[in-house]
Write an enzyme that holds these catalytic residues in place. Sequence first.
Site, PDB file in Angstrom:
ATOM      1  N   GLU A 189     -13.122   0.680  -4.690  1.00  0.00           N
ATOM      2  CA  GLU A 189     -14.007   1.840  -4.817  1.00  0.00           C
ATOM      3  C   GLU A 189     -13.569   2.794  -5.919  1.00  0.00           C
ATOM      4  O   GLU A 189     -12.381   2.929  -6.206  1.00  0.00           O
ATOM      5  CB  GLU A 189     -14.024   2.630  -3.502  1.00  0.00           C
ATOM      6  CG  GLU A 189     -14.582   1.892  -2.312  1.00  0.00           C
ATOM      7  CD  GLU A 189     -14.571   2.727  -1.053  1.00  0.00           C
ATOM      8  OE1 GLU A 189     -15.083   2.244  -0.024  1.00  0.00           O
ATOM      9  OE2 GLU A 189     -14.049   3.880  -1.079  1.00  0.00           O
ATOM     10  N   HIS A 238       0.801  -1.223   0.000  1.00  0.00           N
ATOM     11  CA  HIS A 238       0.000   0.000   0.000  1.00  0.00           C
ATOM     12  C   HIS A 238       0.837   1.279   0.000  1.00  0.00           C
ATOM     13  O   HIS A 238       0.737   2.118   0.884  1.00  0.00           O
ATOM     14  CB  HIS A 238      -0.976  -0.006   1.188  1.00  0.00           C
ATOM     15  CG  HIS A 238      -1.877  -1.194   1.214  1.00  0.00           C
ATOM     16  ND1 HIS A 238      -2.779  -1.434   2.230  1.00  0.00           N
ATOM     17  CD2 HIS A 238      -2.019  -2.241   0.355  1.00  0.00           C
ATOM     18  CE1 HIS A 238      -3.433  -2.562   1.996  1.00  0.00           C
ATOM     19  NE2 HIS A 238      -2.977  -3.070   0.858  1.00  0.00           N
ATOM     20  N   TYR A 297      -9.302 -10.721   4.242  1.00  0.00           N
ATOM     21  CA  TYR A 297      -8.960 -11.787   3.301  1.00  0.00           C
ATOM     22  C   TYR A 297      -9.294 -13.163   3.874  1.00  0.00           C
ATOM     23  O   TYR A 297      -9.564 -14.109   3.131  1.00  0.00           O
ATOM     24  CB  TYR A 297      -7.479 -11.717   2.927  1.00  0.00           C
ATOM     25  CG  TYR A 297      -7.128 -10.488   2.120  1.00  0.00           C
ATOM     26  CD1 TYR A 297      -7.597 -10.329   0.820  1.00  0.00           C
ATOM     27  CD2 TYR A 297      -6.334  -9.477   2.658  1.00  0.00           C
ATOM     28  CE1 TYR A 297      -7.288  -9.201   0.075  1.00  0.00           C
ATOM     29  CE2 TYR A 297      -6.012  -8.345   1.919  1.00  0.00           C
ATOM     30  CZ  TYR A 297      -6.496  -8.217   0.638  1.00  0.00           C
ATOM     31  OH  TYR A 297      -6.185  -7.085  -0.101  1.00  0.00           O
ATOM     32  N   TYR A 339     -13.093   9.536   3.479  1.00  0.00           N
ATOM     33  CA  TYR A 339     -13.645   8.489   2.617  1.00  0.00           C
ATOM     34  C   TYR A 339     -13.798   7.151   3.334  1.00  0.00           C
ATOM     35  O   TYR A 339     -14.096   6.150   2.708  1.00  0.00           O
ATOM     36  CB  TYR A 339     -12.822   8.399   1.336  1.00  0.00           C
ATOM     37  CG  TYR A 339     -13.097   9.620   0.476  1.00  0.00           C
ATOM     38  CD1 TYR A 339     -14.078   9.603  -0.504  1.00  0.00           C
ATOM     39  CD2 TYR A 339     -12.458  10.835   0.733  1.00  0.00           C
ATOM     40  CE1 TYR A 339     -14.379  10.736  -1.238  1.00  0.00           C
ATOM     41  CE2 TYR A 339     -12.757  11.976   0.006  1.00  0.00           C
ATOM     42  CZ  TYR A 339     -13.727  11.919  -0.974  1.00  0.00           C
ATOM     43  OH  TYR A 339     -14.048  13.054  -1.685  1.00  0.00           O
TER      44      TYR A 339
END
Length: 367
Positions: free
Chosen positions: A242, A148, A263, A252
């Site tokens: 998204e 990420h 997961y 958000y």
Amino acid sequence: MTFKNNFLVFIVFYALLACAQDKNPINTEHTYEVIVEDLNNPWGFVFLPDKSILINEKDGRIIHFKNGKKTEIKNAPNIYNHGQGGLLDIVLHPDYTNNGWIYLTYASSDENDKGGHTALMRAKLKNNTLINKELLYKASPNTTKGQHFGSRIVFDDKGYLYFTIGDRGNRDKNPQDITRDGGKVYRLHDDGRIPDDNPFVNSLNAKKAIYSYGHRNPQGMTIHPDTRAIWTHEHGPRGGDEINIIQAGKNYGWPVISYGINYSGTRFTDITKKEGMEQPLHYWDPSIAPSGMAFISSNKYKGWKGNLLIGSLKFQYLNNCYIKNGKVIKEERLLDGLGRVRSVNQGPDGFIYVGIENLGIVKLLKK
């Protein structure tokens, strides 16, 4: 009923089931041409004014493709090539023909410091060498986690630069805390200065470059050709990828609200909506693992002007999204099965170019 008949029924049943579950029909009417061959992971690419292409390979190489030949650019930034991190996006300054600035995001470590985090640099290109390198932003603290990093870059019509950084695998601390980097969209002047009207410039201990927060891992960002709004997409966990329209100071929601689950199949939140948190324009369940994002603003493809194109890493196709009244009303698969789609751009000729892992950059042709 014989074994043969039973087997035939079994095959027909599962074929029908697969068709029923396929929300994105495959469009086979458009062909492609491989423009740049033999690339490993073309994380980002951009066209220069002479129509040649600069390509960021995740492993740290910047490739200049011109007249059918590839040349490696010298003096590229030192990168932290770990997990999802490496050399990431690349864009030109809107006034590149006059000032020559090129902008790069990449995973960066510090001297004598373990791990890495996303950084933003600008530089100029001369004789196939990067010169005048300037570090504009370096997220902190470094971490050895490999997930990420984000990260996409766009300029808006006022010359502001936006870039994204993922939550760096620390969902419980980074995305909802404006005093911490990660899980954010950032806004800067082109030279790295903080705009005076950024939403958190007067907030105590806040990272002043933050423009929006509550994001997981945005690997797509583009400007809508008509409204000029900033659109992003981001990876969810298992479900919950998204599309969002970014507004100053908005939250958000990640990970307080989400349409995804862990997961492992367990839940980390029980809610998908909360006051003060933005709803996505669209979400996917199951996840498609989106990367790369571009609107079609040319007339090269009949009936597609205004469509949004998004790469799927997980299912290896280019997702063609038809949008009406602010909603995705139809999706179809393009370039199905060529490989993990990493990057998408509309070229200066109006055609769509797509970076595909372990293949190269392909041009989507007309019907």
